[in-house]
Scaffold this motif. Structure first.
Motif, mmCIF file in Angstrom:
data_model
loop_
_atom_site.group_PDB
_atom_site.id
_atom_site.type_symbol
_atom_site.label_atom_id
_atom_site.label_comp_id
_atom_site.label_asym_id
_atom_site.label_seq_id
_atom_site.Cartn_x
_atom_site.Cartn_y
_atom_site.Cartn_z
ATOM 1 N N THR A 15 10.572 9.272 -4.519
ATOM 2 C CA THR A 15 11.649 8.901 -3.605
ATOM 3 C C THR A 15 11.019 8.595 -2.255
ATOM 4 N N ALA A 16 11.396 7.490 -1.653
ATOM 5 C CA ALA A 16 10.782 7.077 -0.394
ATOM 6 C C ALA A 16 11.822 6.602 0.596
ATOM 7 N N ILE A 17 11.472 6.741 1.861
ATOM 8 C CA ILE A 17 12.319 6.223 2.935
ATOM 9 C C ILE A 17 11.422 5.684 4.032
ATOM 10 N N ASN A 18 11.887 4.650 4.704
ATOM 11 C CA ASN A 18 11.154 4.081 5.829
ATOM 12 C C ASN A 18 12.154 3.631 6.879
ATOM 13 N N ARG A 19 11.762 3.728 8.143
ATOM 14 C CA ARG A 19 12.701 3.344 9.197
ATOM 15 C C ARG A 19 13.029 1.841 9.137
ATOM 16 N N THR A 20 12.099 1.054 8.542
ATOM 17 C CA THR A 20 12.399 -0.337 8.197
ATOM 18 C C THR A 20 12.643 -0.371 6.693
ATOM 19 N N PRO A 21 13.902 -0.323 6.245
ATOM 20 C CA PRO A 21 14.214 -0.167 4.818
ATOM 21 C C PRO A 21 13.547 -1.203 3.915
ATOM 22 N N GLN A 22 13.344 -2.407 4.432
ATOM 23 C CA GLN A 22 12.780 -3.469 3.604
ATOM 24 C C GLN A 22 11.386 -3.102 3.064
ATOM 25 N N LYS A 23 10.618 -2.333 3.846
ATOM 26 C CA LYS A 23 9.278 -1.950 3.398
ATOM 27 C C LYS A 23 9.338 -1.048 2.165
ATOM 28 N N ALA A 24 10.260 -0.094 2.188
ATOM 29 C CA ALA A 24 10.433 0.773 1.027
ATOM 30 C C ALA A 24 11.009 0.003 -0.148
ATOM 31 N N GLN A 25 11.890 -0.932 0.135
ATOM 32 C CA GLN A 25 12.510 -1.726 -0.929
ATOM 33 C C GLN A 25 11.491 -2.634 -1.620
ATOM 34 N N LEU A 26 10.490 -3.091 -0.883
ATOM 35 C CA LEU A 26 9.420 -3.895 -1.490
ATOM 36 C C LEU A 26 8.657 -3.080 -2.523
ATOM 37 N N LEU A 27 8.411 -1.803 -2.221
ATOM 38 C CA LEU A 27 7.738 -0.928 -3.182
ATOM 39 C C LEU A 27 8.619 -0.698 -4.404
ATOM 40 N N ALA A 28 9.920 -0.528 -4.176
ATOM 41 C CA ALA A 28 10.854 -0.324 -5.290
ATOM 42 C C ALA A 28 10.922 -1.544 -6.194
ATOM 43 N N ALA A 29 10.796 -2.718 -5.585
ATOM 44 C CA ALA A 29 10.808 -3.945 -6.380
ATOM 45 C C ALA A 29 9.535 -4.073 -7.206
ATOM 46 N N GLN A 30 8.431 -3.547 -6.679
ATOM 47 C CA GLN A 30 7.153 -3.609 -7.388
ATOM 48 C C GLN A 30 7.048 -2.550 -8.464
ATOM 49 N N TYR A 31 7.645 -1.387 -8.208
ATOM 50 C CA TYR A 31 7.561 -0.261 -9.151
ATOM 51 C C TYR A 31 8.979 0.139 -9.558
ATOM 52 N N GLU A 32 9.437 -0.444 -10.639
ATOM 53 C CA GLU A 32 10.805 -0.212 -11.102
ATOM 54 C C GLU A 32 11.033 1.270 -11.391
ATOM 55 N N GLY A 33 12.082 1.787 -10.820
ATOM 56 C CA GLY A 33 12.409 3.196 -10.997
ATOM 57 C C GLY A 33 12.199 3.999 -9.735
ATOM 58 N N LEU A 34 11.368 3.498 -8.827
ATOM 59 C CA LEU A 34 11.148 4.172 -7.548
ATOM 60 C C LEU A 34 12.452 4.149 -6.761
ATOM 61 N N HIS A 35 12.842 5.311 -6.244
ATOM 62 C CA HIS A 35 14.133 5.429 -5.560
ATOM 63 C C HIS A 35 13.951 5.319 -4.052
ATOM 64 N N VAL A 36 14.699 4.442 -3.430
ATOM 65 C CA VAL A 36 14.702 4.310 -1.977
ATOM 66 C C VAL A 36 15.883 5.098 -1.432
ATOM 67 N N ALA A 37 15.582 6.096 -0.602
ATOM 68 C CA ALA A 37 16.626 6.941 -0.032
ATOM 69 C C ALA A 37 17.179 6.310 1.241
ATOM 70 N N SER A 38 18.393 6.696 1.585
ATOM 71 C CA SER A 38 19.019 6.192 2.804
ATOM 72 C C SER A 38 18.935 7.203 3.942
ATOM 73 N N THR A 39 18.639 8.470 3.593
ATOM 74 C CA THR A 39 18.516 9.511 4.621
ATOM 75 C C THR A 39 17.343 10.425 4.277
#
Length: 281
Positions: free
Chosen positions: A31-55
């Motif tokens: 599970t990952a979070i970043n203050r710039t959400p797009q950076k974490a979302q790029l990892l989620a797109a590369q590694y299916e199943g990785l969860h991007v948290a909102s908080t």
């Protein structure tokens, strides 16, 4: 085991990718979070199943281990948020050298560790430096070391040596790369050799030298003596380096330590609102 990452910048993303690619973690465990959400979302797109948290609370809730991969001056704000959902069984791992274990233990009730990774961990190589707080149990340390062992050689140190070990393991790749860059530039200018060819030769040399020093049983002194035949070309060149670089490594350590102490003072002030006594080097 569920692992969270607060911050997916340069080192945060390196850790996530290395741990997934090495097989130490499945994307579903992250599970990952970043203050710039797009950076974490790029990892989620590369590694299916990785969860991007909102908080941050969501990261804490879904994780047994959480890596703090943020800049030193961002820590207090993030720690204040963690304190709202903190729990005793959580293992919080800082990867930032100027933030001390005592800073985090004074604010949180969870287990605190500090692990300084290296860019070399991206290729499952190099060391990772481990320091452990007063609440970390043996099983916690072994769990962290087992995780890091998949991408590095974990080495436990005393926190007082954070800066110098970081110089050698974490900053070292940049220092060595700078040396190679200047050497290749000079080779091209003086001899006309193709830059790509010279760079490839130099990089292969570093790769082989690293294996000799880690797997071949050589110490740096032994390897130097083995290559530098008395009266030979290498010995003559080493004499030049010895003369020209006299004192430069002492200065390098002084510079990195001075910057570390400056950052440590700033962090200390943010956490406690007071100055910290700076040792002299």
């Amino acid at each position: 085991m569920k692992v969270g990452f607060i911050g997916t910048g340069s080192m945060g993303s390196i850790l996530i990718e290395a741990l997934i690619q090495s097989g130490a973690l499945e994307p579903e465990q992250v599970t990952a979070i970043n203050r710039t959400p797009q950076k974490a979302q790029l990892l989620a797109a590369q590694y299916e199943g990785l969860h991007v948290a909102s908080t941050i609370a969501e990261v804490i809730e879904h994780s047994h281990i959480v890596f703090l991969c943020i800049k030193p001056m961002e820590y207090k704000k993030v720690v204040d948020e963690i304190a709202q959902c903190d729990r005793p069984d959580l293992i919080l791992v800082s990867i930032t050298s100027p933030v001390l274990i005592e800073h985090l233990e004074s604010q949180l009730k969870c287990k605190i560790a500090k692990i300084i990774p290296s860019i070399t961990n991206y290729v499952w190589s190099g060391a990772s430096i481990g320091m452990y707080g007063s609440r970390i149990q043996t099983e916690d340390r072994l769990l962290l070391e087992q995780l890091m062992m998949s991408i590095s050689r974990p080495i436990q140190i005393s926190e007082e040596y954070t800066r110098i070990t970081s110089d050698l393991c974490s900053c070292g790749p940049a220092f060595i790369s700078f040396f190679l860059e200047k050497w290749v530039e000079a080779a091209v200018e003086v001899t006309g050799i193709d830059k790509k060819e010279a760079t490839r030769l130099a990089c292969e040399m570093v790769h082989g030298t690293g294996k000799l020093l880690t797997e071949g049983g050589f110490t740096p002194e032994q390897l130097k003596q083995r290559v530098a035949v008395p009266g030979g070309i290498t010995a003559e060149a080493l004499r030049l380096l010895q003369n020209q670089l006299e004192g430069v490594f002492h200065q390098l350590i002084q510079v990195t330590h001075a910057k570390y102490e400056e950052d440590l003072e700033k962090v200390h002030h943010v956490f406690y609102g007071q100055e910290v006594n700076r040792p002299q080097y």
